[in-house]
Write a protein that holds these residues in place. Structure first.
Motif, PDB file in Angstrom:
ATOM      1  N   UNK A   1       0.796  -1.236   0.000  1.00 32.50           N
ATOM      2  CA  UNK A   1       0.000   0.000   0.000  1.00 32.50           C
ATOM      3  C   UNK A   1       0.825   1.282   0.000  1.00 32.50           C
ATOM      4  N   UNK A   2       2.078   1.214   0.420  1.00 28.27           N
ATOM      5  CA  UNK A   2       2.900   2.426   0.493  1.00 28.27           C
ATOM      6  C   UNK A   2       3.835   2.588  -0.709  1.00 28.27           C
ATOM      7  N   UNK A   3       3.738   1.737  -1.741  1.00 28.97           N
ATOM      8  CA  UNK A   3       4.622   1.835  -2.900  1.00 28.97           C
ATOM      9  C   UNK A   3       4.261   3.058  -3.725  1.00 28.97           C
ATOM     10  N   UNK A   4       5.099   4.062  -3.665  1.00 26.06           N
ATOM     11  CA  UNK A   4       4.925   5.328  -4.366  1.00 26.06           C
ATOM     12  C   UNK A   4       5.985   6.288  -3.865  1.00 26.06           C
ATOM     13  N   UNK A   5       5.686   7.560  -3.867  1.00 21.86           N
ATOM     14  CA  UNK A   5       6.592   8.560  -3.306  1.00 21.86           C
ATOM     15  C   UNK A   5       6.198   8.755  -1.855  1.00 21.86           C
ATOM     16  N   UNK A   6       7.066   8.300  -0.948  1.00 21.02           N
ATOM     17  CA  UNK A   6       6.739   8.328   0.468  1.00 21.02           C
ATOM     18  C   UNK A   6       7.610   9.288   1.247  1.00 21.02           C
ATOM     19  N   UNK A   7       7.093   9.678   2.389  1.00 18.17           N
ATOM     20  CA  UNK A   7       7.820  10.598   3.251  1.00 18.17           C
ATOM     21  C   UNK A   7       7.702  10.155   4.697  1.00 18.17           C
ATOM     22  N   UNK A   8       8.865   9.868   5.284  1.00 12.45           N
ATOM     23  CA  UNK A   8       8.938   9.630   6.713  1.00 12.45           C
ATOM     24  C   UNK A   8       9.432  10.920   7.328  1.00 12.45           C
TER      25      UNK A   8
ATOM     26  N   UNK B   1      -4.722  10.050  -6.765  1.00 13.77           N
ATOM     27  CA  UNK B   1      -3.861   9.056  -6.136  1.00 13.77           C
ATOM     28  C   UNK B   1      -4.545   8.377  -4.953  1.00 13.77           C
ATOM     29  N   UNK B   2      -4.028   7.199  -4.628  1.00 12.65           N
ATOM     30  CA  UNK B   2      -4.405   6.491  -3.410  1.00 12.65           C
ATOM     31  C   UNK B   2      -3.335   6.832  -2.369  1.00 12.65           C
ATOM     32  N   UNK B   3      -3.771   7.174  -1.164  1.00 12.12           N
ATOM     33  CA  UNK B   3      -2.847   7.614  -0.116  1.00 12.12           C
ATOM     34  C   UNK B   3      -2.623   6.536   0.924  1.00 12.12           C
TER      35      UNK B   3
ATOM     36  N   UNK C   1      -0.043   4.934  -6.854  1.00  8.92           N
ATOM     37  CA  UNK C   1      -1.023   4.605  -7.891  1.00  8.92           C
ATOM     38  C   UNK C   1      -1.919   3.438  -7.501  1.00  8.92           C
ATOM     39  N   UNK C   2      -1.889   3.031  -6.249  1.00  5.37           N
ATOM     40  CA  UNK C   2      -2.774   1.971  -5.781  1.00  5.37           C
ATOM     41  C   UNK C   2      -2.429   0.590  -6.303  1.00  5.37           C
TER      42      UNK C   2
END
Length: 171
Positions: free
Chosen positions: A45-52, A109-111, A125-126
């Motif tokens: 579910x977190x495959x995309x541009x992520x920010x920690x 987008x899916x978050x 992109x879900x």
């Protein structure tokens, strides 16, 4: 080993006192290598541009999106054109907003949002719902914006910046 996918990335920064935020565009173009007719994209579910976020921003729940949803439970695995997170970075309240360009595949987008064990936000992109096939000669292009505010802007301020960013981005 041979590469399974090729990526070209470009990051653009925008200046302007009227923006009221620091603003960048993250553009990625994905291609199937010459020796592969196609590549199937799938993932978590977190495959995309992520920010920690920095540790002082952890465990907050001040997520909000373009559709009036708030909190990580109501913004997670939801489609929206932008999502924001506000928390204290050290002793200063800041807001990070990620923006999905309307020409991106599967817009909006899916978050992915979470706050335990740390706060995290990813624009995706879900792929966990539906795989994508990247065909030879047909690149996938994603353009995401990232904005940073001092303080916490109102949703209408974020929407105004979103509309401005969409107009700035060249395809």
């Amino acid at each position: 080993k041979k590469p399974s996918i090729q990526e070209a990335r470009r990051i653009e920064a925008y200046r302007g006192k009227d923006l009221n935020a620091t603003l960048i565009t993250w553009r990625t173009e994905l291609r199937s290598p010459a020796d592969r007719p196609s590549v199937e994209l799938s993932g978590s579910p977190y495959f995309g541009l992520g920010m920690r976020f920095v540790p002082t921003m952890d465990k907050g729940d001040d997520f909000f999106n373009a559709d009036g949803k708030t909190g990580f439970k109501d913004t997670n695995d939801i489609k929206s054109r932008w999502c924001a997170y506000s928390a204290k970075a050290g002793d200063k309240l800041v807001t990070v907003v990620m923006l999905d360009h309307p020409k991106n595949p599967r817009h909006p987008a899916v978050w992915f949002t979470m706050n335990d064990p740390f706060s995290y936000m990813s624009i995706t992109p879900g792929l966990h719902h539906e795989k994508m096939t990247l065909k030879q000669g047909e690149p996938l292009v994603f353009q995401y914006g990232v904005a940073l505010w001092d303080g916490r802007p109102q949703a209408d301020e974020v929407e105004k910046l979103y509309q401005r960013w969409v107009a700035l981005v060249k395809n």
